[in-house]
Design an enzyme around this catalytic site. Structure first.
Site, PDB file in Angstrom:
ATOM      1  N   SER A  27       0.813  -1.229   0.000  1.00 40.81           N
ATOM      2  CA  SER A  27       0.000   0.000   0.000  1.00 40.81           C
ATOM      3  C   SER A  27       0.840   1.270   0.000  1.00 40.81           C
ATOM      4  CB  SER A  27      -0.916   0.017   1.229  1.00 40.81           C
ATOM      5  OG  SER A  27      -0.138  -0.070   2.409  1.00 40.81           O
ATOM      6  N   THR A 159     -40.592  26.069  -8.287  1.00 39.74           N
ATOM      7  CA  THR A 159     -40.830  24.733  -7.740  1.00 39.74           C
ATOM      8  C   THR A 159     -41.127  23.888  -8.965  1.00 39.74           C
ATOM      9  OG1 THR A 159     -43.203  25.020  -7.476  1.00 39.74           O
ATOM     10  CG2 THR A 159     -41.851  25.650  -5.600  1.00 39.74           C
ATOM     11  N   HIS A 160     -40.697  22.647  -8.942  1.00 36.74           N
ATOM     12  CA  HIS A 160     -40.831  21.753 -10.106  1.00 36.74           C
ATOM     13  C   HIS A 160     -40.187  22.364 -11.354  1.00 36.74           C
ATOM     14  CE1 HIS A 160     -43.973  19.644  -7.715  1.00 36.74           C
ATOM     15  NE2 HIS A 160     -44.260  20.872  -7.349  1.00 36.74           N
ATOM     16  N   SER A 281     -16.087  24.066 -28.199  1.00 33.57           N
ATOM     17  CA  SER A 281     -16.271  22.758 -28.814  1.00 33.57           C
ATOM     18  C   SER A 281     -15.248  22.633 -29.936  1.00 33.57           C
ATOM     19  CB  SER A 281     -17.682  22.665 -29.388  1.00 33.57           C
ATOM     20  OG  SER A 281     -17.730  21.690 -30.406  1.00 33.57           O
ATOM     21  N   LYS A 287     -19.932  27.344 -29.743  1.00 30.97           N
ATOM     22  CA  LYS A 287     -20.214  26.819 -28.407  1.00 30.97           C
ATOM     23  C   LYS A 287     -19.333  27.399 -27.310  1.00 30.97           C
ATOM     24  CE  LYS A 287     -22.016  23.225 -27.455  1.00 30.97           C
ATOM     25  NZ  LYS A 287     -23.208  22.581 -26.947  1.00 30.97           N
ATOM     26  N   GLU A 294     -20.009  21.507 -14.806  1.00 31.53           N
ATOM     27  CA  GLU A 294     -20.388  20.117 -15.078  1.00 31.53           C
ATOM     28  C   GLU A 294     -19.478  19.130 -14.354  1.00 31.53           C
ATOM     29  OE1 GLU A 294     -22.289  20.182 -19.532  1.00 31.53           O
ATOM     30  OE2 GLU A 294     -20.169  20.586 -19.337  1.00 31.53           O
ATOM     31  N   TYR A 321      -8.889  -6.035  14.007  1.00 31.47           N
ATOM     32  CA  TYR A 321      -8.290  -5.583  12.743  1.00 31.47           C
ATOM     33  C   TYR A 321      -8.363  -6.674  11.679  1.00 31.47           C
ATOM     34  CZ  TYR A 321      -5.115  -3.945   9.202  1.00 31.47           C
ATOM     35  OH  TYR A 321      -4.590  -3.554   7.993  1.00 31.47           O
ATOM     36  N   GLN A 326      -7.073  -1.823   5.060  1.00 29.23           N
ATOM     37  CA  GLN A 326      -6.097  -1.070   4.272  1.00 29.23           C
ATOM     38  C   GLN A 326      -6.789  -0.343   3.109  1.00 29.23           C
ATOM     39  OE1 GLN A 326      -2.057  -2.642   3.700  1.00 29.23           O
ATOM     40  NE2 GLN A 326      -2.592  -2.833   1.546  1.00 29.23           N
TER      41      GLN A 326
HETATM   42  N1  ARG Z   1      -1.075  -1.120   5.840  1.00 29.89           N
HETATM   43  C1  ARG Z   1      -1.930  -1.599   6.865  1.00 29.89           C
HETATM   44  C2  ARG Z   1      -3.275  -0.850   6.817  1.00 29.89           C
HETATM   45  O1  ARG Z   1      -3.313   0.150   6.205  1.00 29.89           O
HETATM   46  C3  ARG Z   1      -1.308  -1.400   8.196  1.00 29.89           C
HETATM   47  C4  ARG Z   1      -1.729  -2.373   9.255  1.00 29.89           C
HETATM   48  C5  ARG Z   1      -1.265  -3.710   8.897  1.00 29.89           C
HETATM   49  N2  ARG Z   1      -1.459  -4.623   9.967  1.00 29.89           N
HETATM   50  C6  ARG Z   1      -1.319  -5.930   9.801  1.00 29.89           C
HETATM   51  N3  ARG Z   1      -1.528  -6.670  10.820  1.00 29.89           N
HETATM   52  N4  ARG Z   1      -1.038  -6.475   8.659  1.00 29.89           N
HETATM   53  O2  ARG Z   1      -4.250  -1.240   7.374  1.00 29.89           O
END
Ligand code: ARG
Length: 465
Positions: A27, A159-160, A281, A287, A294, A321, A326
């Site tokens: 990550s 309205t509408h 455009s 245009k 948008e 956890y 992640q």
């Molecule tokens: N990169 C992990 C996250 O964002 C950190 C925690 C990882 N913990 C673990 N036990 N693998 O959640």
């Protein structure tokens, strides 16, 4: 397993992680954004470990100095972060150990990435909240300026999307001011929710080291500490609150964008968006397209998507956890980036919009917008409202047939529909008188809008956000 391929957690492993799994689970490409929070957190933690008698003062100083150097190294792009080291936390730890050796290996005592990562993210959310609140205030002040500048411009209220009653353009603009005021409150509430320090929760059960959680919270600028370690490492509600605050903010900006898109059409011609925020455009030379508005409307989809991503991410997770968590970061970062980007360009664009006051006011004079006022006139003369409604309905039909506006009807003509009409009826037929009569808190009478603007100026000037 060769020592050099070994992960920090590799003790019990005989085989290295497959390259594919390593890439799949890394990550650092996105959580590198947390490097400052992670290092600030580690510096505070190194001090706490002295009190907990895990580190000597000298060791703690050594760690802190090295961490400060690593912070600058990452900031200036001198240090390379490695995909194979999984995430920002492992990268920083590896850099620390590379720098100071054995002492660096002591820092993680009593801490887990599980309580570490969520502390980083909480710090990040708190910071983003202050940035976004500032940007909301900037947009609100553009609205106040425009409302003040166009205080007396009359336009049709809808309205509408059908012309309904005349209102002041300033009143219409102030409606968005109010929406943004609520958005600000929601972001501040999300910031408050994030303001809880989770260190000391360890991987899930708490820690056996004597970590002074209160002192750590204070040093990191948190006003509270978490109360249950299992909840602390798996709670991402505050991210959902942040993204849901952003979703409503985007809803409001999207609605306003939609109005600007419609108002800038040839058919409406209520506004002209500056060339600087429009594009042409590639095929049709005539245009001028409202692309910025948008895109502000379109980017709302990303934020809604992020909200659904997060809710879906969380719904099936057992305590505590899980690595799924992640996946919380990209939707969070994308939401913050999108909200900030949209708020700032939208404020810029809005400040340069030209309102075609004459066209707006002319539109408010056509379409029987004071029909309700006429009915109320009869009510004041003792006619029951339903009956008054029906009488005025007939008058409108008559006007439509004879291609006439209510304002131009003579008293004689009106009297044919009801004897209750007298000479003073003409007073209620103009858009001006209709607007002036809405003299109630929250109404469109100019004095009330002025009051609202004044209140807005006061709110924006006060520090309470
Ligand atoms: N990169 C992990 C996250 O964002 C950190 C925690 C990882 N913990 C673990 N036990 N693998 O959640």
């Amino acid at each position: 397993m060769a020592e050099k391929n070994k992960k920090a957690w590799g003790g019990r492993f005989r085989e290295p992680l497959a390259k594919s799994a390593e890439e799949f689970s890394s990550s650092v490409a996105y959580d590198r954004r947390l490097f400052k929070q992670d290092i600030v957190q580690s510096i505070a933690y190194a001090r706490t470990l002295v009190k907990a008698q895990v580190l000597s003062v000298a060791e703690s100083k050594k760690i802190i100095k090295a961490l400060e150097e690593i912070m600058r190294g990452i900031e200036w792009g001198r240090l390379v972060l490695k995909t194979e080291l999984e995430d920002i936390h492992m990268n920083i730890e590896a850099l620390l150990i590379e720098k100071i050796g054995e002492t660096g290996k002591k820092l993680h005592a009593g801490r887990s990435r599980n309580d570490q990562v969520v502390t980083d993210v909480r710090m990040y959310v708190k910071y983003e909240v202050t940035e976004i609140v500032l940007l909301i205030k900037r947009l609100q002040s553009v609205l106040l300026d425009l409302a003040e500048k166009h205080i007396k411009v009359i336009m049709p209220g809808y309205t509408h999307l059908q012309r309904a009653q005349p209102v002041l353009l300033s009143h219409h603009l102030m409606a968005y001011y109010e929406m943004l005021q609520r958005d600000k409150d929601r972001f501040l509430a999300a910031g408050k929710e994030a303001d809880v320090m989770t260190l000391g929760s360890g991987a899930l059960a708490g820690t056996g080291f004597d970590i002074d959680r209160e002192a750590l919270a204070k040093e990191l600028g948190f006003s509270k500490i978490s109360k249950n370690s299992l909840d602390a490492v798996s709670d991402r509600d505050f991210i959902v609150s942040f993204v849901s605050a952003a979703s409503l903010l985007m809803t409001h900006i999207s609605r306003f964008s939609e109005e600007l898109v419609i108002w800038s059409t040839y058919e409406f011609n209520f506004v002209e968006i500056s060339d600087r925020y429009s594009t042409g455009s590639s095929i049709m030379p005539q245009k001028k397209n409202p692309d910025v508005a948008e895109l502000c409307r379109g980017k709302t989809a990303r934020v809604f998507g992020n909200l659904i991503r997060l809710l879906t991410l969380l719904k099936g997770l057992p305590l505590a956890y899980n690595r799924d968590l992640q996946e919380d970061k990209e939707p969070l970062f994308d939401t913050a980036d999108t909200a900030r980007g949209v708020l700032s360009i939208f404020a810029e664009m809005l400040a340069t919009v030209k309102f075609n006051a004459e066209v707006m006011t002319a539109a408010a004079r056509k379409g029987f917008l004071t029909a309700t006022d006429l009915a109320y006139y009869l009510v004041r003369r003792g006619v029951p409202f339903r009956e008054a409604h029906s009488i005025v309905g007939k008058i409108v039909a008559y006007c439509e047939e004879s291609n006439m506006q209510l304002e131009y009807l003579s008293l004689t003509q009106l009297k044919q529909f009801s004897p209750a009409f007298t000479y003073d009826v003409t007073r209620v037929l103009s858009a001006e008188s209709s607007i002036a009569s809405r003299d109630i808190t929250g109404g469109t009478a100019a004095s009330r809008v002025r009051e609202a603007i004044k209140r807005g100026r006061k709110d924006l000037a006060s520090n309470k956000a």
